[in-house]
Design an enzyme around this catalytic site. Structure first.
Site, mmCIF file in Angstrom:
data_model
loop_
_atom_site.group_PDB
_atom_site.id
_atom_site.type_symbol
_atom_site.label_atom_id
_atom_site.label_comp_id
_atom_site.label_asym_id
_atom_site.label_seq_id
_atom_site.Cartn_x
_atom_site.Cartn_y
_atom_site.Cartn_z
ATOM 1 N N CYS A 165 25.389 30.895 79.035
ATOM 2 C CA CYS A 165 26.808 30.758 78.689
ATOM 3 C C CYS A 165 27.491 29.597 79.394
ATOM 4 O O CYS A 165 28.676 29.342 79.167
ATOM 5 C CB CYS A 165 27.533 32.066 79.004
ATOM 6 S SG CYS A 165 26.750 33.492 78.211
ATOM 7 N N HIS A 305 36.344 31.815 82.639
ATOM 8 C CA HIS A 305 35.174 32.309 81.905
ATOM 9 C C HIS A 305 35.543 33.652 81.278
ATOM 10 O O HIS A 305 35.253 33.886 80.112
ATOM 11 C CB HIS A 305 33.984 32.437 82.845
ATOM 12 C CG HIS A 305 32.718 32.812 82.169
ATOM 13 N ND1 HIS A 305 32.168 32.055 81.150
ATOM 14 C CD2 HIS A 305 31.872 33.868 82.343
ATOM 15 C CE1 HIS A 305 31.045 32.612 80.736
ATOM 16 N NE2 HIS A 305 30.846 33.720 81.437
ATOM 17 N N GLU A 316 35.035 36.537 89.230
ATOM 18 C CA GLU A 316 35.738 35.272 89.006
ATOM 19 C C GLU A 316 37.088 35.273 89.716
ATOM 20 O O GLU A 316 37.480 34.268 90.325
ATOM 21 C CB GLU A 316 35.919 35.019 87.519
ATOM 22 C CG GLU A 316 36.514 33.667 87.200
ATOM 23 C CD GLU A 316 36.490 33.309 85.720
ATOM 24 O OE1 GLU A 316 36.765 32.141 85.393
ATOM 25 O OE2 GLU A 316 36.193 34.202 84.890
ATOM 26 N N LYS A 337 38.468 33.968 75.392
ATOM 27 C CA LYS A 337 37.537 34.936 74.804
ATOM 28 C C LYS A 337 38.259 36.195 74.325
ATOM 29 O O LYS A 337 37.699 36.953 73.531
ATOM 30 C CB LYS A 337 36.434 35.290 75.805
ATOM 31 C CG LYS A 337 35.501 34.127 76.124
ATOM 32 C CD LYS A 337 34.401 34.554 77.093
ATOM 33 C CE LYS A 337 33.455 33.408 77.427
ATOM 34 N NZ LYS A 337 34.068 32.385 78.288
ATOM 35 N N HIS A 342 32.982 35.713 72.717
ATOM 36 C CA HIS A 342 32.112 34.938 73.603
ATOM 37 C C HIS A 342 31.007 34.306 72.769
ATOM 38 O O HIS A 342 30.071 34.987 72.335
ATOM 39 C CB HIS A 342 31.525 35.856 74.673
ATOM 40 C CG HIS A 342 30.810 35.134 75.767
ATOM 41 N ND1 HIS A 342 30.647 33.762 75.776
ATOM 42 C CD2 HIS A 342 30.208 35.590 76.904
ATOM 43 C CE1 HIS A 342 29.977 33.408 76.862
ATOM 44 N NE2 HIS A 342 29.709 34.500 77.555
ATOM 45 N N PHE A 401 24.107 33.794 82.395
ATOM 46 C CA PHE A 401 23.020 34.619 82.913
ATOM 47 C C PHE A 401 22.028 33.720 83.657
ATOM 48 O O PHE A 401 21.730 32.606 83.227
ATOM 49 C CB PHE A 401 22.292 35.317 81.760
ATOM 50 C CG PHE A 401 23.023 36.506 81.184
ATOM 51 C CD1 PHE A 401 24.152 37.030 81.772
ATOM 52 C CD2 PHE A 401 22.556 37.109 80.020
ATOM 53 C CE1 PHE A 401 24.810 38.127 81.236
ATOM 54 C CE2 PHE A 401 23.207 38.210 79.473
ATOM 55 C CZ PHE A 401 24.334 38.711 80.075
#
Length: 425
Positions: A165, A305, A316, A337, A342, A401
């Site tokens: 991502c 994010h 975050e 998002k 996403h 990830f």
């Protein structure tokens, strides 16, 4: 070699909120949701039956011939379309350019997964001889960048990065680094993804990464909200034209922003879970701000994010608070998002475009579906309604990830070629 200022001169996007940056931006600042029931694949037996899919307004034949469309994966189609839109938006006349000095870095986190699934079915049902000769070209991650170069006739550096991502954001930062190093004067950079497939849906649901709010899917993506339960999978592509300031001025280009700096890091913590303290994210933000040579208290806005996962949003938030201290509470922070889902490898590129537009319009986009405050997420997430405010410096955060972190710093451009309010509207 002397560092060269990198500016953004073209934007192209395919998203659940529209095709082209103007359509997407109008929907974003209106706080619209692009999430709907899945219709492009069967969902019987799936734990999740909704996604942020690209809408019917996207017509691939506007960008690619019917013949080639039969050969390309959906992932390729989105990326090519976004790249062509970015070049057109930049008014970049390729016939007048030295195309050996134009690079391409349009990347993907997963690649042609729909083609992979389809041809695995062909193999199982009909045997090896019936597998398409276009199978391999359709699934390999580098192919979108290759196809963009073929479609546009550009001969500079051409490859992809794949960092889950963080892919889209990494593509922009690596392309900018290549320009700064003198390996190109112009680059088309971005990310693309088409992961709304049976195996992707089942796989992400199996690892409990997705929201399962099938009954109220419009409100399923709720970053930083106390009732968040996972992200909503999306698809699309984003691409930008980057070039040296000198090159942009020489051709009298419109300039959206300066890509002032970037930061890369690794959590070195877990395959999928973020470091709860956000140590890797802190490192990336610090590195990006140092690279951009901007003070911490000059940052006005962060496009987070913000995936809407229980652990990720807290991590975050913790990282932002540790980097910015008291200034963290003065920042406008929002997650796109909440509206566009996403889109994995495309997310960093699409969200960078939203960040760039926030700079130009002086509008902080909202985080929609924010209803229940989470004590662990206690910053200003621009809840539900866009806000007019001065934005001179903005960050885009993207994490993947594997613990891959990428942070970009965009600065408002003031000078010849700056986007005017008339042009913006």
């Amino acid at each position: 070699m002397e560092d060269r200022t990198v500016v953004v001169t073209g934007l192209g996007v395919v998203s659940a909120l529209g095709t082209g940056w103007r359509q997407m931006w109008e929907a974003v600042i209106a706080g619209k949701s692009g999430i709907s029931e899945i219709t492009q694949i069967p969902t019987e037996g799936q734990a999740v039956r909704f996604a942020a899919a690209v809408g019917d307004d996207f017509n691939p034949e506007e960008f690619i011939s019917k013949k080639e469309l039969r050969r390309y994966d959906r992932n390729n189609v989105f990326g090519i379309a976004a790249a062509k839109m970015a070049v057109a938006d930049a008014e970049l006349n390729l016939s007048a350019e030295d195309c050996s000095r134009i690079g391409c870095l349009v990347s993907t986190g997963i690649g042609g997964i729909s083609s992979f699934e389809r041809q695995c079915g062909v193999l199982a049902e009909k045997g090896p001889s019936k597998v398409s000769p276009f199978f391999i070209p359709s699934v390999i991650p580098n192919m979108t960048a290759g196809l963009v170069s073929i479609e546009l006739g550009i001969h500079g550096f051409n490859y992809c990065v794949s960092s889950a991502c963080a892919t889209g954001s990494h593509s922009l930062s690596v392309a900018a680094d290549m320009i700064k190093a003198g390996r190109a004067d112009v680059a088309i950079a971005g990310g693309t993804e088409a992961p709304i497939t049976p195996i992707c849906l089942a796989g992400f649901a199996s690892m409990r990464a997705l929201s399962t709010n099938n009954e109220d899917y419009v409100h399923a993506s709720r970053p930083f909200d106390a009732k968040r339960d996972g992200f909503v999978i999306g698809e699309g592509a984003g691409a930008v034209v980057l070039e040296t300031l000198e090159h942009a001025l020489a051709r009298k280009a419109r300039i959206y922003a300066v890509l002032a700096g970037s930061g890369y890091s690794a959590d070195a913590y877990h395959m999928t879970a973020p470091d709860p303290n956000g140590k890797g994210v802190q490192l990336a933000i610090n590195m990006a701000l140092q690279d951009a040579k901007v003070p911490y208290d000059s940052v006005d806005y962060i496009n987070a994010h913000g995936t809407s996962t229980p652990m990720g949003d807290v991590a975050e938030t913790n990282a932002v608070k540790k980097v910015f201290g008291e200034h963290a509470y003065k920042l406008a922070i929002s997650s796109s998002k909440s509206m566009i889902g996403h889109s994995l490898g495309a997310a960093g590129a699409v969200e960078s475009i939203i960040t760039i537009l926030a700079l130009n319009y002086n509008i902080a986009p909202p985080t929609i579906n924010y209803e229940y405050p989470d004590p662990e997420c206690d910053l200003d997430y621009v809840p539900n309604v866009a806000r007019q405010q001065k934005i001179e410096v903005a960050l885009n955060n993207s994490f993947g990830f594997g613990g891959h972190n990428s942070v970009l710093v965009f600065k408002k451009y003031r000078g010849e070629g700056a986007l005017t309010e008339t042009e913006a509207h």
